[in-house]
Design a protein around this motif. Structure first.
Motif, mmCIF file in Angstrom:
data_model
loop_
_atom_site.group_PDB
_atom_site.id
_atom_site.type_symbol
_atom_site.label_atom_id
_atom_site.label_comp_id
_atom_site.label_asym_id
_atom_site.label_seq_id
_atom_site.Cartn_x
_atom_site.Cartn_y
_atom_site.Cartn_z
ATOM 1 N N ALA A 21 36.864 1.886 -49.157
ATOM 2 C CA ALA A 21 37.248 3.251 -48.783
ATOM 3 C C ALA A 21 38.752 3.343 -48.546
ATOM 4 N N ARG A 22 39.326 2.339 -47.925
ATOM 5 C CA ARG A 22 40.772 2.340 -47.697
ATOM 6 C C ARG A 22 41.529 2.252 -49.018
ATOM 7 N N ALA A 23 40.997 1.500 -49.973
ATOM 8 C CA ALA A 23 41.630 1.415 -51.287
ATOM 9 C C ALA A 23 41.570 2.762 -52.001
ATOM 10 N N VAL A 24 40.448 3.461 -51.875
ATOM 11 C CA VAL A 24 40.319 4.791 -52.482
ATOM 12 C C VAL A 24 41.344 5.744 -51.871
ATOM 13 N N GLU A 25 41.468 5.752 -50.558
ATOM 14 C CA GLU A 25 42.439 6.629 -49.911
ATOM 15 C C GLU A 25 43.867 6.256 -50.314
ATOM 16 N N ALA A 26 44.166 4.959 -50.349
ATOM 17 C CA ALA A 26 45.517 4.520 -50.717
ATOM 18 C C ALA A 26 45.873 4.923 -52.139
ATOM 19 N N ALA A 27 44.847 5.053 -52.994
ATOM 20 C CA ALA A 27 45.089 5.454 -54.379
ATOM 21 C C ALA A 27 45.426 6.934 -54.501
ATOM 22 N N GLY A 28 45.250 7.700 -53.431
ATOM 23 C CA GLY A 28 45.589 9.120 -53.462
ATOM 24 C C GLY A 28 44.432 10.037 -53.785
ATOM 25 N N ILE A 29 43.221 9.527 -53.739
ATOM 26 C CA ILE A 29 42.036 10.332 -54.039
ATOM 27 C C ILE A 29 41.646 11.120 -52.790
ATOM 28 N N ASP A 30 41.239 12.368 -52.976
ATOM 29 C CA ASP A 30 40.995 13.266 -51.849
ATOM 30 C C ASP A 30 39.610 13.130 -51.245
ATOM 31 N N GLU A 31 38.617 12.713 -52.038
ATOM 32 C CA GLU A 31 37.232 12.699 -51.534
ATOM 33 C C GLU A 31 36.518 11.423 -51.936
ATOM 34 N N ILE A 32 35.700 10.921 -51.018
ATOM 35 C CA ILE A 32 34.729 9.858 -51.282
ATOM 36 C C ILE A 32 33.344 10.479 -51.124
ATOM 37 N N TRP A 33 32.476 10.197 -52.076
ATOM 38 C CA TRP A 33 31.095 10.661 -51.954
ATOM 39 C C TRP A 33 30.155 9.466 -51.846
ATOM 40 N N LEU A 34 29.106 9.649 -51.059
ATOM 41 C CA LEU A 34 28.105 8.623 -50.811
ATOM 42 C C LEU A 34 26.741 9.100 -51.298
ATOM 43 N N TRP A 35 25.899 8.152 -51.689
ATOM 44 C CA TRP A 35 24.472 8.435 -51.833
ATOM 45 C C TRP A 35 23.792 7.982 -50.553
ATOM 46 N N GLU A 36 22.569 8.436 -50.361
ATOM 47 C CA GLU A 36 21.698 7.794 -49.378
ATOM 48 C C GLU A 36 20.392 7.485 -50.080
ATOM 49 N N ASP A 37 20.240 6.246 -50.504
ATOM 50 C CA ASP A 37 19.033 5.799 -51.188
ATOM 51 C C ASP A 37 18.217 4.919 -50.256
ATOM 52 N N CYS A 38 16.911 5.056 -50.306
ATOM 53 C CA CYS A 38 16.049 4.127 -49.596
ATOM 54 C C CYS A 38 16.051 2.806 -50.375
ATOM 55 N N PHE A 39 16.271 1.703 -49.770
ATOM 56 C CA PHE A 39 16.429 1.469 -48.329
ATOM 57 C C PHE A 39 17.728 0.700 -48.158
ATOM 58 N N GLN A 40 18.814 1.408 -48.472
ATOM 59 C CA GLN A 40 20.122 0.783 -48.534
ATOM 60 C C GLN A 40 20.981 1.269 -47.364
ATOM 61 N N THR A 41 22.207 1.711 -47.605
ATOM 62 C CA THR A 41 23.065 2.105 -46.491
ATOM 63 C C THR A 41 22.782 3.544 -46.056
ATOM 64 N N GLY A 42 22.921 3.814 -44.753
ATOM 65 C CA GLY A 42 22.674 5.146 -44.219
ATOM 66 C C GLY A 42 23.856 6.065 -44.446
ATOM 67 N N GLY A 43 23.586 7.311 -44.796
ATOM 68 C CA GLY A 43 24.649 8.247 -45.121
ATOM 69 C C GLY A 43 25.514 8.637 -43.933
ATOM 70 N N GLY A 60 31.935 13.110 -48.546
ATOM 71 C CA GLY A 60 30.748 13.893 -48.854
ATOM 72 C C GLY A 60 29.515 13.007 -48.870
ATOM 73 N N ILE A 61 28.414 13.527 -48.410
ATOM 74 C CA ILE A 61 27.138 12.805 -48.472
ATOM 75 C C ILE A 61 26.255 13.534 -49.463
ATOM 76 N N GLY A 62 25.923 12.840 -50.536
ATOM 77 C CA GLY A 62 25.138 13.471 -51.586
ATOM 78 C C GLY A 62 23.866 12.685 -51.931
ATOM 79 N N VAL A 63 22.836 12.776 -51.156
ATOM 80 C CA VAL A 63 22.629 13.750 -50.085
ATOM 81 C C VAL A 63 21.738 13.130 -49.019
ATOM 82 N N LEU A 64 21.613 13.843 -47.877
ATOM 83 C CA LEU A 64 20.673 13.463 -46.830
ATOM 84 C C LEU A 64 19.297 14.033 -47.176
ATOM 85 N N PRO A 65 18.258 13.188 -47.311
ATOM 86 C CA PRO A 65 16.921 13.708 -47.633
ATOM 87 C C PRO A 65 16.312 14.446 -46.439
#
Length: 297
Positions: A21-43, A60-65
């Motif tokens: 995430a820090r690398a994405v921000e350092a690159a100048g990108i404005d948004e990070i989006w996440l998935w929430e898939d069972c049974f991996q990381t929580g959104g 962004g969280i795409g999406v919370l079930p």
């Protein structure tokens, strides 16, 4: 200008998420989006950690079930993060993958009914209203947040089928589209969304279209993307067909691809790496260069 975002997939090990995430921000990108898939990381937990570890990037969280969470709990979580990091969370909600919802005993017999009740109630709670409601799925008795957000928090809705898309247009503050839509499916999607917005009298409301698009860089990017898209059932026998679902190559090629999706109607193009991408930090850097090119246009 179309917003270029980077997706951190839930298959990324938790220990790698903050550095990435820090690398994405350092690159100048404005948004990070996440998935929430069972049974991996929580959104919610992942979004909160990323926001605490970065300074300006939106998450962004795409999406919370919706079947997994009581709507009051979701409102509490969103309001808490909004109070800590105002304007930096974009909390999307969706039906959830039905087999997974069944696996955890949360599958709704009518996902559309649940979404209508849930989204309406969530928006009311986030607006600081005191809510009593007795629906088929959502039941609250005199519930209000002690710490509602100071400002509006848009809640986009994920959708795929015609009925879900029309409902997203009615009750969502935008829509999250998975990669299966692509350029071929975008015109029909926009028609269904417009029909829903018209039915609700919301034609003049802001309604961002967030489109997930597969992407990659490096000499093997096209091969990796074709293999993953084919495994997901996309018909991509050549580069022309694949360009309807993916962007790849150097920064210039990726910027051109993002422009294609923007011209077709996407407000945010969230680049989704393949699961076997060998260097996510390199991809973030190239996406940052593409973002700079988009800003120059």
């Amino acid at each position: 200008m179309t917003t270029l975002a980077c997706i951190i997939r839930p298959s990324v090990p938790p220990a790698r998420i903050v550095p990435l995430a820090r690398a994405v921000e350092a690159a100048g990108i404005d948004e990070i989006w996440l998935w929430e898939d069972c049974f991996q990381t929580g959104g919610i937990s992942t979004a909160g950690v990323i926001l605490a570890a970065t300074e300006r990037v939106r998450v962004g969280i795409g999406v919370l079930p919706t079947p997994l969470r009581n709507v009051a709990l979701t409102a509490m979580e969103i309001a808490t993060i909004e109070g800590m990091f105002p304007g930096r969370l974009i909390p999307g909600i969706g039906h959830g993958v039905q087999p997974w919802m069944a696996q955890v005993g949360a599958k709704a017999a009518s996902p559309l009914t649940l979404m209508r009740e849930y989204s309406t109630t969530l928006r009311a709670l986030l607006a600081g209203e005191r809510v009593t409601t007795s629906g088929r799925y959502v039941r609250l008795d005199d519930v209000a947040l002690d710490w509602p957000p100071a400002g509006a928090v848009p809640v986009p809705v994920a959708a795929t089928g015609p009925k879900s898309l029309r409902l997203a247009g009615e009750v969502g503050d935008g829509v999250v589209l998975e990669g299966s839509v692509g350029l071929p499916g975008l015109p029909a999607v926009l028609e269904h969304l417009a029909a829903g917005r018209a039915a609700a009298g919301r034609e003049d409301d802001a309604f961002p279209v967030i489109q997930f698009v597969s992407g990659g860089t490096g000499p093997d990017a096209a091969a990796r993307l074709r293999a993953e898209l084919t495994a997901w059932g996309r018909d991509v026998p050549d580069d022309t067909a694949m360009a309807g679902y993916a962007v790849w190559g150097d920064a210039g090629a990726i910027a051109d691809g993002v422009r294609r999706f923007g011209t077709a109607g996407a407000d945010t193009v969230a680049i989704q790496p393949t699961e076997d991408d060998p260097d996510l930090e390199r991809l973030a850097a190239v996406l940052g260069e593409a973002q700079a090119l988009l800003r120059q246009a």
